[in-house]
Design a protein around this motif. Structure first.
Motif, PDB file in Angstrom:
ATOM      1  N   TYR A   1       0.848  -1.188   0.000  1.00 48.18           N
ATOM      2  CA  TYR A   1       0.000   0.000   0.000  1.00 48.18           C
ATOM      3  C   TYR A   1       0.880   1.233   0.000  1.00 48.18           C
ATOM      4  O   TYR A   1       2.083   1.156   0.249  1.00 48.18           O
ATOM      5  N   ARG A   2       0.265   2.358  -0.266  1.00 44.29           N
ATOM      6  CA  ARG A   2       0.936   3.640  -0.229  1.00 44.29           C
ATOM      7  C   ARG A   2       0.432   4.386   1.000  1.00 44.29           C
ATOM      8  O   ARG A   2      -0.759   4.321   1.319  1.00 44.29           O
ATOM      9  N   LEU A   3       1.314   5.091   1.698  1.00 49.18           N
ATOM     10  CA  LEU A   3       0.928   5.908   2.848  1.00 49.18           C
ATOM     11  C   LEU A   3       0.739   7.356   2.379  1.00 49.18           C
ATOM     12  O   LEU A   3       1.629   7.923   1.742  1.00 49.18           O
ATOM     13  N   GLU A   4      -0.416   7.919   2.689  1.00 45.40           N
ATOM     14  CA  GLU A   4      -0.716   9.311   2.360  1.00 45.40           C
ATOM     15  C   GLU A   4      -1.077  10.035   3.643  1.00 45.40           C
ATOM     16  O   GLU A   4      -2.027   9.650   4.323  1.00 45.40           O
ATOM     17  N   VAL A   5      -0.320  11.055   3.983  1.00 43.96           N
ATOM     18  CA  VAL A   5      -0.603  11.870   5.163  1.00 43.96           C
ATOM     19  C   VAL A   5      -1.034  13.236   4.667  1.00 43.96           C
ATOM     20  O   VAL A   5      -0.347  13.850   3.847  1.00 43.96           O
ATOM     21  N   SER A   6      -2.186  13.701   5.153  1.00 43.68           N
ATOM     22  CA  SER A   6      -2.706  14.968   4.653  1.00 43.68           C
ATOM     23  C   SER A   6      -3.477  15.730   5.717  1.00 43.68           C
ATOM     24  O   SER A   6      -3.860  15.191   6.748  1.00 43.68           O
ATOM     25  N   SER A   7      -3.713  16.990   5.394  1.00 40.51           N
ATOM     26  CA  SER A   7      -4.590  17.852   6.163  1.00 40.51           C
ATOM     27  C   SER A   7      -6.023  17.555   5.725  1.00 40.51           C
ATOM     28  O   SER A   7      -6.243  17.125   4.600  1.00 40.51           O
ATOM     29  N   PRO A   8      -7.012  17.775   6.588  1.00 42.17           N
ATOM     30  CA  PRO A   8      -8.388  17.489   6.181  1.00 42.17           C
ATOM     31  C   PRO A   8      -8.928  18.442   5.120  1.00 42.17           C
ATOM     32  O   PRO A   8      -9.903  18.129   4.457  1.00 42.17           O
ATOM     33  N   GLY A   9      -8.321  19.597   4.949  1.00 44.04           N
ATOM     34  CA  GLY A   9      -8.792  20.543   3.945  1.00 44.04           C
ATOM     35  C   GLY A   9     -10.002  21.324   4.418  1.00 44.04           C
ATOM     36  O   GLY A   9     -10.564  21.062   5.486  1.00 44.04           O
ATOM     37  N   ILE A  10     -10.420  22.264   3.607  1.00 44.60           N
ATOM     38  CA  ILE A  10     -11.509  23.149   4.000  1.00 44.60           C
ATOM     39  C   ILE A  10     -12.860  22.431   4.019  1.00 44.60           C
ATOM     40  O   ILE A  10     -13.660  22.624   4.910  1.00 44.60           O
ATOM     41  N   ASP A  11     -13.119  21.579   3.019  1.00 49.58           N
ATOM     42  CA  ASP A  11     -14.387  20.842   2.995  1.00 49.58           C
ATOM     43  C   ASP A  11     -14.162  19.453   3.591  1.00 49.58           C
ATOM     44  O   ASP A  11     -14.386  18.429   2.988  1.00 49.58           O
ATOM     45  N   ARG A  12     -13.728  19.477   4.792  1.00 53.09           N
ATOM     46  CA  ARG A  12     -13.241  18.349   5.566  1.00 53.09           C
ATOM     47  C   ARG A  12     -14.299  17.307   5.893  1.00 53.09           C
ATOM     48  O   ARG A  12     -15.477  17.619   5.991  1.00 53.09           O
ATOM     49  N   PRO A  13     -13.838  16.076   6.114  1.00 55.45           N
ATOM     50  CA  PRO A  13     -14.765  15.074   6.622  1.00 55.45           C
ATOM     51  C   PRO A  13     -15.069  15.359   8.090  1.00 55.45           C
ATOM     52  O   PRO A  13     -14.244  15.913   8.822  1.00 55.45           O
ATOM     53  N   LEU A  14     -16.255  14.990   8.502  1.00 62.76           N
ATOM     54  CA  LEU A  14     -16.675  15.111   9.900  1.00 62.76           C
ATOM     55  C   LEU A  14     -16.675  13.696  10.458  1.00 62.76           C
ATOM     56  O   LEU A  14     -17.538  12.895  10.107  1.00 62.76           O
ATOM     57  N   THR A  15     -15.699  13.372  11.284  1.00 64.85           N
ATOM     58  CA  THR A  15     -15.517  11.994  11.739  1.00 64.85           C
ATOM     59  C   THR A  15     -15.673  11.816  13.237  1.00 64.85           C
ATOM     60  O   THR A  15     -15.878  10.703  13.705  1.00 64.85           O
ATOM     61  N   ARG A  16     -15.550  12.912  13.975  1.00 61.60           N
ATOM     62  CA  ARG A  16     -15.581  12.830  15.431  1.00 61.60           C
ATOM     63  C   ARG A  16     -16.792  13.582  15.961  1.00 61.60           C
ATOM     64  O   ARG A  16     -17.258  14.528  15.341  1.00 61.60           O
ATOM     65  N   ARG A  17     -17.283  13.190  17.116  1.00 59.73           N
ATOM     66  CA  ARG A  17     -18.423  13.889  17.711  1.00 59.73           C
ATOM     67  C   ARG A  17     -18.134  15.384  17.852  1.00 59.73           C
ATOM     68  O   ARG A  17     -18.990  16.218  17.586  1.00 59.73           O
ATOM     69  N   ALA A  18     -16.920  15.706  18.261  1.00 57.09           N
ATOM     70  CA  ALA A  18     -16.548  17.108  18.470  1.00 57.09           C
ATOM     71  C   ALA A  18     -16.650  17.932  17.193  1.00 57.09           C
ATOM     72  O   ALA A  18     -16.898  19.141  17.249  1.00 57.09           O
ATOM     73  N   ASP A  19     -16.493  17.298  16.027  1.00 54.89           N
ATOM     74  CA  ASP A  19     -16.598  18.030  14.761  1.00 54.89           C
ATOM     75  C   ASP A  19     -17.963  18.689  14.609  1.00 54.89           C
ATOM     76  O   ASP A  19     -18.083  19.771  14.041  1.00 54.89           O
ATOM     77  N   TYR A  20     -19.008  18.036  15.102  1.00 58.19           N
ATOM     78  CA  TYR A  20     -20.367  18.562  14.953  1.00 58.19           C
ATOM     79  C   TYR A  20     -20.614  19.759  15.869  1.00 58.19           C
ATOM     80  O   TYR A  20     -21.468  20.598  15.580  1.00 58.19           O
ATOM     81  N   ALA A  21     -19.871  19.851  16.951  1.00 58.63           N
ATOM     82  CA  ALA A  21     -19.936  21.046  17.802  1.00 58.63           C
ATOM     83  C   ALA A  21     -19.043  22.139  17.212  1.00 58.63           C
ATOM     84  O   ALA A  21     -19.459  23.298  17.095  1.00 58.63           O
ATOM     85  N   ASP A  22     -17.844  21.767  16.801  1.00 58.57           N
ATOM     86  CA  ASP A  22     -16.886  22.735  16.264  1.00 58.57           C
ATOM     87  C   ASP A  22     -17.381  23.429  14.999  1.00 58.57           C
ATOM     88  O   ASP A  22     -17.082  24.589  14.772  1.00 58.57           O
ATOM     89  N   TRP A  23     -18.113  22.711  14.168  1.00 54.75           N
ATOM     90  CA  TRP A  23     -18.530  23.246  12.877  1.00 54.75           C
ATOM     91  C   TRP A  23     -20.024  23.561  12.825  1.00 54.75           C
ATOM     92  O   TRP A  23     -20.593  23.681  11.744  1.00 54.75           O
ATOM     93  N   ALA A  24     -20.637  23.728  13.995  1.00 53.01           N
ATOM     94  CA  ALA A  24     -22.055  24.118  14.046  1.00 53.01           C
ATOM     95  C   ALA A  24     -22.242  25.425  13.278  1.00 53.01           C
ATOM     96  O   ALA A  24     -21.401  26.319  13.336  1.00 53.01           O
TER      97      ALA A  24
END
Length: 173
Positions: free
Chosen positions: A74-97
């Protein structure tokens, strides 16, 4: 099938040691181009710069090599989530309300497989999305995937967070 949750648990201490927060670990690219994608962010800017990605890649690569959690190449890719980021954690829904998101459901709810609208927030395990038809409550465990949608409001909200990088780009040109 690769256990990305186990990989996240394996590398998260190193991610935190470097001062970053783990956003997502996912296998992408299918069988033709298997790629382990690791998304992380700085808590202060919600992004990573190239040097951060390089440092994180160098730090987690030996851990992955030793543990060998993926059976195939496999290939390893390390990246920033970017502006239109995925919401993966519960805290994301509070942070991006207040920002617009598209939420794909694991199991259809009220006949819908997807919900789009402004994030109201999260209370316990219940995410609330304001849609044109009214507010919709979704259990966090029923969210298959979610991401912010690129809007002027999101660009304006994230511009101050990335202004150092923007200044750097402007002065280099």
């Amino acid at each position: 099938m690769t256990d990305t949750a186990a990989i996240a648990t394996l590398i998260e201490p190193t991610v935190k040691e470097l001062g970053f927060e783990l956003v997502r670990v996912a296998m992408i690219g299918g069988t033709s181009d298997p790629t382990l994608q690791v998304m992380a962010e700085r808590p202060d800017t919600r992004q990573l710069v190239l040097a951060d990605c390089e440092a994180l890649s160098r730090a987690i690569d030996p851990i992955l090599e030793e543990a060998d959690p993926i059976e195939h190449a496999y290939r390893l890719e390390v990246s920033s989530p970017g502006i239109d980021r995925p919401l993966t954690r519960r805290a994301d829904y509070a942070d991006w309300a207040g920002h617009e998101a598209r939420v794909k459901l694991a199991e259809p709810q009220d006949g819908a497989k997807q919900i789009s609208g402004d994030i109201v927030g999260i209370d316990g395990d219940t995410v609330t999305i304001a849609t044109p038809k009214g507010e919709r409550a979704v259990q966090f465990t029923n969210i298959a995937s979610a991401k912010l949608l690129l809007t002027d409001k999101l660009i304006n909200a994230t511009a101050p967070l990335s202004s150092d990088g923007a200044d750097l780009i402007k002065t280099e040109g």
